[in-house]
Motif scaffolding. Sequence first.
Motif, PDB file in Angstrom:
ATOM      1  N   ILE A 194      31.634  48.939  44.166  1.00  0.00           N
ATOM      2  CA  ILE A 194      32.572  48.893  43.305  1.00  0.00           C
ATOM      3  C   ILE A 194      32.372  49.678  42.216  1.00  0.00           C
ATOM      4  O   ILE A 194      33.131  50.596  41.761  1.00  0.00           O
ATOM      5  N   LEU A 214      34.852  53.049  41.012  1.00  0.00           N
ATOM      6  CA  LEU A 214      35.171  52.925  39.757  1.00  0.00           C
ATOM      7  C   LEU A 214      34.981  54.247  38.899  1.00  0.00           C
ATOM      8  O   LEU A 214      35.631  54.767  38.273  1.00  0.00           O
ATOM      9  N   ILE A 248      46.630  46.926  46.248  1.00  0.00           N
ATOM     10  CA  ILE A 248      47.021  46.923  44.928  1.00  0.00           C
ATOM     11  C   ILE A 248      48.603  46.879  44.819  1.00  0.00           C
ATOM     12  O   ILE A 248      49.193  45.952  44.081  1.00  0.00           O
ATOM     13  N   TRP A 302      49.354  43.219  45.449  1.00  0.00           N
ATOM     14  CA  TRP A 302      49.127  42.243  44.243  1.00  0.00           C
ATOM     15  C   TRP A 302      50.023  42.564  43.099  1.00  0.00           C
ATOM     16  O   TRP A 302      50.438  41.493  42.530  1.00  0.00           O
ATOM     17  N   GLY A 303      50.136  43.705  43.146  1.00  0.00           N
ATOM     18  CA  GLY A 303      51.080  44.126  41.714  1.00  0.00           C
ATOM     19  C   GLY A 303      52.499  43.618  41.862  1.00  0.00           C
ATOM     20  O   GLY A 303      53.163  43.273  40.775  1.00  0.00           O
ATOM     21  N   TYR A 363      52.731  40.089  41.309  1.00  0.00           N
ATOM     22  CA  TYR A 363      52.543  39.231  39.961  1.00  0.00           C
ATOM     23  C   TYR A 363      53.135  40.099  38.995  1.00  0.00           C
ATOM     24  O   TYR A 363      53.327  39.546  37.778  1.00  0.00           O
ATOM     25  N   ALA A 368      49.243  46.712  38.119  1.00  0.00           N
ATOM     26  CA  ALA A 368      48.091  46.643  38.254  1.00  0.00           C
ATOM     27  C   ALA A 368      47.022  47.307  37.319  1.00  0.00           C
ATOM     28  O   ALA A 368      46.209  46.532  36.912  1.00  0.00           O
ATOM     29  N   VAL A 399      46.575  46.048  34.109  1.00  0.00           N
ATOM     30  CA  VAL A 399      45.915  44.728  33.830  1.00  0.00           C
ATOM     31  C   VAL A 399      44.427  45.072  34.012  1.00  0.00           C
ATOM     32  O   VAL A 399      43.456  44.507  33.205  1.00  0.00           O
ATOM     33  N   PHE A 400      43.915  45.652  35.304  1.00  0.00           N
ATOM     34  CA  PHE A 400      42.426  46.074  35.342  1.00  0.00           C
ATOM     35  C   PHE A 400      42.026  47.325  35.546  1.00  0.00           C
ATOM     36  O   PHE A 400      41.425  47.795  36.411  1.00  0.00           O
ATOM     37  N   LEU A 407      37.231  45.194  36.849  1.00  0.00           N
ATOM     38  CA  LEU A 407      36.810  44.853  38.147  1.00  0.00           C
ATOM     39  C   LEU A 407      35.481  44.549  38.568  1.00  0.00           C
ATOM     40  O   LEU A 407      35.296  43.662  39.155  1.00  0.00           O
ATOM     41  N   ARG A 466      34.659  41.042  40.058  1.00  0.00           N
ATOM     42  CA  ARG A 466      33.518  40.916  40.827  1.00  0.00           C
ATOM     43  C   ARG A 466      32.600  39.825  40.596  1.00  0.00           C
ATOM     44  O   ARG A 466      32.337  38.958  41.445  1.00  0.00           O
ATOM     45  N   ILE A 483      44.121  36.389  34.493  1.00  0.00           N
ATOM     46  CA  ILE A 483      43.109  36.405  35.528  1.00  0.00           C
ATOM     47  C   ILE A 483      41.984  35.598  35.450  1.00  0.00           C
ATOM     48  O   ILE A 483      41.483  35.306  36.503  1.00  0.00           O
ATOM     49  N   PRO A 506      43.814  31.368  40.080  1.00  0.00           N
ATOM     50  CA  PRO A 506      44.690  31.878  41.482  1.00  0.00           C
ATOM     51  C   PRO A 506      45.101  33.494  41.466  1.00  0.00           C
ATOM     52  O   PRO A 506      44.727  33.919  42.409  1.00  0.00           O
ATOM     53  N   LYS A 507      45.467  33.912  40.455  1.00  0.00           N
ATOM     54  CA  LYS A 507      45.897  35.145  40.492  1.00  0.00           C
ATOM     55  C   LYS A 507      44.895  35.944  40.361  1.00  0.00           C
ATOM     56  O   LYS A 507      44.822  37.266  40.950  1.00  0.00           O
ATOM     57  N   ASP A 566      43.234  35.987  43.766  1.00  0.00           N
ATOM     58  CA  ASP A 566      44.338  36.946  44.851  1.00  0.00           C
ATOM     59  C   ASP A 566      43.834  38.381  45.041  1.00  0.00           C
ATOM     60  O   ASP A 566      44.426  39.048  45.658  1.00  0.00           O
ATOM     61  N   LEU A 567      42.877  38.959  43.780  1.00  0.00           N
ATOM     62  CA  LEU A 567      42.416  40.084  44.160  1.00  0.00           C
ATOM     63  C   LEU A 567      41.182  40.215  45.170  1.00  0.00           C
ATOM     64  O   LEU A 567      40.752  41.151  45.337  1.00  0.00           O
TER      65      LEU A 567
END
Lengths: 139, 139
Positions: free
Chosen positions: A14, A18, A99, A102-103, A106, B17, B20-21, B27, B31, B68, B87-88, B91-92
Motif C-alpha cells: 500500500i 501510494l 473506488i 465505494w465512491g 457513499y 473517494a 476522502v482519502f 489509506l 490499513r 470513516i 462500516p463505511k 467497506d474499503l
Amino acid sequence: MNTKNKRPLSGCPIDYALSVFGDRWSLLIIRDLAIKGVKTYAELLDGWEGISTNILAQRMRHLEGHGIVERRKNPDNWRSSLYELTPKGRDLAPLLSEIILWGGTYNEADAPKSEAFNIVQSDRGGFERELRQTDNTTD
Amino acid sequence: MNTKNKRPLSGCPIDYALSVFGDRWSLLIIRDLAIKGVKTYAELLDGWEGISTNILAQRMRHLEGHGIVERRKNPDNWRSSLYELTPKGRDLAPLLSEIILWGGTYNEADAPKSEAFNIVQSDRGGFERELRQTDNTTD
DNA sequence: CCTATCGACTTGCGTTATGCAAGTTGATGG
DNA sequence: CCATCAACTTGCATAACGCAAGTCGATAGG
C-alpha cells in the motif's frame, strides 16, 4: 506523493502504491486514460475537474517514470503527443472498479448515481475487460 | 486533500473517494485500523511509516468527519481514546485488497513479497471478511 | 517574409499541506 | 508536589498545489 522520495518506503504494498498514485490527481488522470484509451495533453487538461497545467505536466512525468503511462508521437498531428496506459497502468482497472463502487455508494452529493457506478455495478467484468484493451477509443 | 473542499467535486465517484482519502496517509491509517481492528492514537503514531503527530491529528479529524473512523473512550484507560473503522470505513476492504495486490505485484523494492500480499493472494475472501469484523484484534 | 496560432509545456508567485520539534493539559503514581 | 503519559496543539521550514502568464518551434495565412 513522494516525487523526491524523501521518506523511505516501508515495503508495504500500500505504501508503494501510494508513492505512485497517492495524491489528489493521479487516479483521475489514470481514470481518463483508462476510459478514453488514449489522450493528448490538451485533452487531459480539460477534464471536468480542471487540473492545472503545471501539475499535469509533473504528474505525467511522475507516472511515466513509474511506468504507468507511455508517451508517443501522434502520427496524425506532428505537434501533439499521445498518452496511454502501460500494462502496469491498465492493471489498476480492478482498483478503479472498487473506488467507483465505494465512491458511488457513499457519495451523497450526486443523488442520481454516476454512470460509471451503474456500469461497474451491473457489469464489472465487462468494464474491466474494456479498460484493459489498448484501443478502447469508443469516442 | 481537499480538507476545505476548495474545488467543487465533479460528481465522479473517484473524485469523491479521493476527497476522502486521496492523500499520502489516509489509506495507511485505514490499513492499520483494518488489520488491527482498534487502535489508540499512540499506536497509530508509531506505525512503520512514521506519520507525524500533527498530520495524524488532522487526518483523524478529517476521516472522522467523513464517517470513516469513530473515536471512543478506552474503558481500560481513562486517558486513552480508541479509534476504529465505521462500516463505511470497513467497506474499503476490497479496495485495500486491490491496492495490496497491485502494489505487491509491482513493487520490486522488497523482493520477498510482503505478508499482506501473500495473504490477500491466497485467501482474499478470508482477508476481507476478517477486516470487516469489528473485533479482529488478533494481536 | 512576417505574423498569428496551436500544442505542450515552463516560470513566477502566493496559498495550502506536510514534516519536525517542542509545548500543553490534566489525572495519577510515587 | 513533581514527573509521567496520552492525546493533542503550536511554530516554523520545506514541499506541493493553483492560477496566470510566458516560451518554443513548425506551419498556415496574408
